[in-house]
Design a protein around this motif. Structure first.
Motif, mmCIF file in Angstrom:
data_model
loop_
_atom_site.group_PDB
_atom_site.id
_atom_site.type_symbol
_atom_site.label_atom_id
_atom_site.label_comp_id
_atom_site.label_asym_id
_atom_site.label_seq_id
_atom_site.Cartn_x
_atom_site.Cartn_y
_atom_site.Cartn_z
ATOM 1 N N SER A 378 0.804 -1.222 0.000
ATOM 2 C CA SER A 378 0.000 0.000 0.000
ATOM 3 C C SER A 378 0.837 1.272 0.000
ATOM 4 O O SER A 378 0.327 2.349 -0.301
ATOM 5 C CB SER A 378 -0.944 0.016 1.208
ATOM 6 O OG SER A 378 -0.238 -0.273 2.399
ATOM 7 N N THR A 379 2.148 1.179 0.321
ATOM 8 C CA THR A 379 2.973 2.393 0.268
ATOM 9 C C THR A 379 3.289 2.785 -1.181
ATOM 10 O O THR A 379 3.427 3.974 -1.474
ATOM 11 C CB THR A 379 4.275 2.221 1.066
ATOM 12 O OG1 THR A 379 5.059 1.168 0.512
ATOM 13 C CG2 THR A 379 3.977 1.920 2.527
ATOM 14 N N THR A 380 3.407 1.817 -2.084
ATOM 15 C CA THR A 380 3.529 2.176 -3.503
ATOM 16 C C THR A 380 2.164 2.547 -4.076
ATOM 17 O O THR A 380 2.090 3.303 -5.040
ATOM 18 C CB THR A 380 4.158 1.042 -4.331
ATOM 19 O OG1 THR A 380 3.533 -0.199 -4.000
ATOM 20 C CG2 THR A 380 5.648 0.947 -4.082
ATOM 21 N N ARG A 381 1.092 2.012 -3.472
ATOM 22 C CA ARG A 381 -0.251 2.459 -3.891
ATOM 23 C C ARG A 381 -0.435 3.950 -3.562
ATOM 24 O O ARG A 381 -1.094 4.681 -4.313
ATOM 25 C CB ARG A 381 -1.333 1.636 -3.199
ATOM 26 C CG ARG A 381 -2.751 1.896 -3.759
ATOM 27 C CD ARG A 381 -3.824 1.330 -2.861
ATOM 28 N NE ARG A 381 -3.907 2.045 -1.608
ATOM 29 C CZ ARG A 381 -4.052 1.469 -0.424
ATOM 30 N NH1 ARG A 381 -4.114 0.154 -0.326
ATOM 31 N NH2 ARG A 381 -4.118 2.195 0.682
ATOM 32 N N GLN A 382 0.156 4.398 -2.467
ATOM 33 C CA GLN A 382 0.102 5.822 -2.145
ATOM 34 C C GLN A 382 0.743 6.655 -3.253
ATOM 35 O O GLN A 382 0.273 7.744 -3.563
ATOM 36 C CB GLN A 382 0.797 6.107 -0.811
ATOM 37 C CG GLN A 382 0.020 5.635 0.411
ATOM 38 C CD GLN A 382 0.731 6.023 1.693
ATOM 39 O OE1 GLN A 382 1.725 5.401 2.091
ATOM 40 N NE2 GLN A 382 0.237 7.062 2.355
ATOM 41 N N TRP A 383 1.818 6.160 -3.848
ATOM 42 C CA TRP A 383 2.438 6.854 -4.988
ATOM 43 C C TRP A 383 1.479 6.886 -6.166
ATOM 44 O O TRP A 383 1.356 7.913 -6.837
ATOM 45 C CB TRP A 383 3.728 6.136 -5.390
ATOM 46 C CG TRP A 383 4.880 6.321 -4.462
ATOM 47 C CD1 TRP A 383 4.834 6.733 -3.155
ATOM 48 C CD2 TRP A 383 6.259 6.103 -4.759
ATOM 49 N NE1 TRP A 383 6.093 6.771 -2.626
ATOM 50 C CE2 TRP A 383 6.996 6.392 -3.582
ATOM 51 C CE3 TRP A 383 6.948 5.683 -5.893
ATOM 52 C CZ2 TRP A 383 8.378 6.279 -3.528
ATOM 53 C CZ3 TRP A 383 8.328 5.563 -5.833
ATOM 54 C CH2 TRP A 383 9.031 5.858 -4.665
ATOM 55 N N PHE A 384 0.828 5.762 -6.432
ATOM 56 C CA PHE A 384 -0.153 5.695 -7.521
ATOM 57 C C PHE A 384 -1.243 6.748 -7.315
ATOM 58 O O PHE A 384 -1.604 7.490 -8.236
ATOM 59 C CB PHE A 384 -0.778 4.292 -7.573
ATOM 60 C CG PHE A 384 -1.852 4.113 -8.615
ATOM 61 C CD1 PHE A 384 -1.539 3.623 -9.876
ATOM 62 C CD2 PHE A 384 -3.180 4.432 -8.328
ATOM 63 C CE1 PHE A 384 -2.535 3.459 -10.841
ATOM 64 C CE2 PHE A 384 -4.177 4.272 -9.279
ATOM 65 C CZ PHE A 384 -3.845 3.782 -10.541
ATOM 66 N N GLU A 385 -1.765 6.815 -6.104
ATOM 67 C CA GLU A 385 -2.844 7.759 -5.806
ATOM 68 C C GLU A 385 -2.365 9.202 -5.914
ATOM 69 O O GLU A 385 -3.118 10.086 -6.364
ATOM 70 C CB GLU A 385 -3.395 7.475 -4.407
ATOM 71 C CG GLU A 385 -4.123 6.138 -4.319
ATOM 72 C CD GLU A 385 -4.345 5.665 -2.890
ATOM 73 O OE1 GLU A 385 -5.173 4.769 -2.690
ATOM 74 O OE2 GLU A 385 -3.678 6.197 -1.964
ATOM 75 N N GLY A 405 -7.334 -2.592 -2.862
ATOM 76 C CA GLY A 405 -6.664 -3.871 -3.011
ATOM 77 C C GLY A 405 -6.059 -4.095 -4.377
ATOM 78 O O GLY A 405 -5.088 -4.830 -4.519
ATOM 79 N N GLY A 406 -6.638 -3.441 -5.394
ATOM 80 C CA GLY A 406 -6.095 -3.526 -6.739
ATOM 81 C C GLY A 406 -6.312 -4.883 -7.383
ATOM 82 O O GLY A 406 -7.080 -5.709 -6.905
ATOM 83 N N PRO A 407 -5.579 -5.115 -8.478
ATOM 84 C CA PRO A 407 -4.625 -4.234 -9.167
ATOM 85 C C PRO A 407 -5.312 -2.984 -9.737
ATOM 86 O O PRO A 407 -6.505 -2.986 -10.014
ATOM 87 C CB PRO A 407 -4.069 -5.114 -10.294
ATOM 88 C CG PRO A 407 -4.395 -6.518 -9.897
ATOM 89 C CD PRO A 407 -5.663 -6.440 -9.127
ATOM 90 N N LEU A 408 -4.516 -1.920 -9.931
ATOM 91 C CA LEU A 408 -5.024 -0.649 -10.416
ATOM 92 C C LEU A 408 -4.259 -0.212 -11.661
ATOM 93 O O LEU A 408 -3.101 -0.572 -11.843
ATOM 94 C CB LEU A 408 -4.885 0.430 -9.335
ATOM 95 C CG LEU A 408 -5.487 0.133 -7.955
ATOM 96 C CD1 LEU A 408 -5.166 1.265 -6.984
ATOM 97 C CD2 LEU A 408 -6.996 -0.092 -8.046
#
Length: 571
Positions: A378-385, A405-408
């Motif tokens: 989720s820390t790389t998801r924060q970059w995505f967001e 939860g993704g994938p996104l």
């Protein structure tokens, strides 16, 4: 095996006895047919396994070991590294501890009685100079500690300027510690030191890290057809299999799912009604503490992550015209100094390379014609967001997957930008999601063609702190193989490792000491791999004024992403 090879093994038959000869021929042809059918079935199964991350499992008996302190034997062959590398990793991971048995709380390090002092404090300093700090550890009876191993953190800060810088604590293994703190900004600064864990607690962390006790549990969701067009749903407990007897098992019960490429084995309790191949979803389960009553006392919250007393005075820092602020362009192969940078007015100024402060339009220009793969947690998801919110025109596609939860995937058609985010494979403490959407990072990297347009970022730490460091080494070894292969076939690919960051919890489940040790492993194992950028975010989260959280605050994430873009588009 090809069927033509089977046909060729039929022996030549003589004609001396036609009826017997015909009978023998028929029997041999029947045997050939059965063998061929079996080989074709196995060949088809093998193809199915290669296509699936979770092939049909083989239930195996595996007795559970209830000794919470038991450590299972792991070889370098299991970890897929050399004996020499294992020795090097052991040396890097070595952490001193008590030289005696701890029988009472009073013998452990006390944050209330430990202190720090500034050595040779002056009336003023200049930007670029250093100050030296000595930390003295004492137990609960105010006695000086005579051994090291305490986990202290130190920083210099100015709340009004929103400025801070990280300091590395050096253990002298005699109860004293030193910190050299850089003075990087003009104005005032204060020293802050905290005891995150006593050396006695670190020994407990070490013991249970390599224990067979399952601190983290997981759930597997099985679905299948029942009688009269009904659906059967079963939820069972799952966990990692690691070590000789498995790191988790419950008797003759288990479905095993071994990933063909990485060799990682996941296992679940066998459902009562459904077969093992009916697993559909995965989710986190409960966490379970192995601590006994005495260990819980030493691990008390009031003794954890506690500030210690010392010279909390304002240090005056004057300007210095002699300081040279030029930095080289961001690229792979650059070392990470201490400090790696500092915050000033909430902006990270790197000492690694020339990091840029991108605005939205510049972000879009930097990522033009790029495919970005953000892999991990989720820390790389924060970059995505963050990119989704700040890159003009970048829109998330509806992949019919959980929002967190993704994938996104997000795209920007005008500048041909594609951004992916994918969570890594189990073990993973996410909410309920399709297990087919969980791929090991090594496998995902193997599926990336690479090239000048490709940017690969991965991180793996937050969900691995619950499991043995030897398993983490195995996972990193497989990722390293995939990264080396990617850079061999497409050397112009940008590959960035995002280190683990500090977290809010400081307990037996998610201690920063665990994360720091995993960072050490990752850094060591990729230290001699050319073309890989190691982006250390540990200092960025450790020294910031925001309360530490496994999900860093928006200001920190913004600085992380801009530093990441500085590597993608260096100047």
């Amino acid at each position: 095996m090809r069927t033509v090879d089977l046909v060729m093994v039929i022996p030549f038959m003589k004609k001396s006895n036609p009826p017997v000869s015909r009978l023998r021929q028929c029997l041999l042809l029947l045997a050939c047919f059965l063998c061929t059918s079996s080989c074709l079935a196995l060949w088809g199964l093998n193809i199915g396994i290669q296509m699936s991350y979770f092939p049909p499992p083989r239930p195996k008996p595996a007795p559970r070991n209830n000794d919470s302190s038991h450590s299972y034997a792991i070889s370098t062959l299991d970890m897929e590294i050399s004996d020499e590398e294992w020795k090097r990793l052991q040396k890097a991971l070595d952490w001193p501890g008590p030289d005696q048995e701890i029988t009472s709380l009073d013998m452990s390090t006390s944050p209330a009685h430990s202190t720090f002092s500034i050595v040779g404090l002056k009336k003023s300093y200049k930007v670029g100079e250093n100050i030296s700090v000595i930390i003295t550890a004492r137990d609960h009876k105010k006695n000086l500690k005579r051994y090291g191993g305490d986990f202290f953190k130190a920083k210099l800060f100015n709340s009004k300027l929103k400025a801070s810088v990280y300091g590395e604590v050096v253990d002298h293994q005699n109860g004293t510690y030193s910190v050299l703190l850089l003075l990087p900004w003009e104005g005032q600064a204060q020293v802050f030191v905290r005891l995150e864990h006593s050396s006695e607690v670190v020994q407990i962390l070490k013991k249970y890290r390599e224990s067979s006790f399952p601190r983290s549990h997981y759930q597997g969701y099985f679905e299948g057809s029942g009688p009269n067009d009904t659906r059967i749903n079963e939820v069972v407990e799952c966990n990692l299999k690691w070590g000789g007897g498995g790191s988790w098992s419950k008797g003759n019960c288990c479905c095993e799912y071994k990933d063909v490429k990485t060799g990682t084995t996941w296992q679940c309790e066998r459902p009562k009604k459904l077969s093992c191949d009916k697993i559909v979803h995965h989710s986190r389960g409960i966490v379970e503490s192995p601590l006994n009553a005495f260990e819980n006392k030493i691990f008390a919250k009031k003794l954890t992550n506690a500030a210690i007393a010392g010279d909390k005075i304002n240090i005056n820092v004057l300007p210095n015209t002699a300081v040279n602020g030029t930095m080289e362009r961001c690229r792979s192969g650059l070392p990470t100094p201490v400090p790696a940078g500092f915050y000033f007015k909430d902006v990270w100024k790197s000492f690694v390379c020339n990091n840029q402060q991108f605005n939205s339009a510049q972000m879009g220009n930097c990522l033009k014609n790029k495919i970005v793969y953000l892999l991990g947690d989720s820390t790389t998801r924060q970059w995505f967001e963050y990119l989704e919110r700040n890159v003009p025109g970048l829109k998330r596609m509806d992949l019919h997957t959980p929002r967190t939860g993704g994938p996104l995937m997000a795209v920007e058609l005008k500048n041909n930008i594609i951004v992916h985010w994918k969570p890594h494979g189990v073990p993973l403490r996410f909410t309920k999601m399709l297990i087919t959407d969980l791929h090991y990072i090594a496998n995902d990297i193997d599926d990336i063609a690479g090239g000048r347009h490709a940017v690969v970022v991965f991180t793996i730490f937050a969900h691995l702190v619950f499991h043995p460091v030897t398993f983490y080494i195995h996972e990193v070894a497989k990722i390293r193989q995939s990264v080396v292969a990617l850079l061999s076939r497409a050397p112009q690919t940008t590959v960035i490792i995002k280190s683990g960051n500090t977290a809010g919890l400081k307990n037996i489940y998610q201690s920063d000491w665990y994360a720091m040790q995993l960072n050490t492993v990752m850094g060591e194992m990729f230290s001699d791999i050319n073309g890989v950028i190691y982006f250390d975010v540990w200092q960025m989260t450790s020294c910031h004024y925001l309360r530490e959280n496994v999900h860093p605050g928006p200001v920190i994430v913004a600085n992380e992403v801009k530093m990441f873009l500085s590597f993608v588009c260096p100047i």
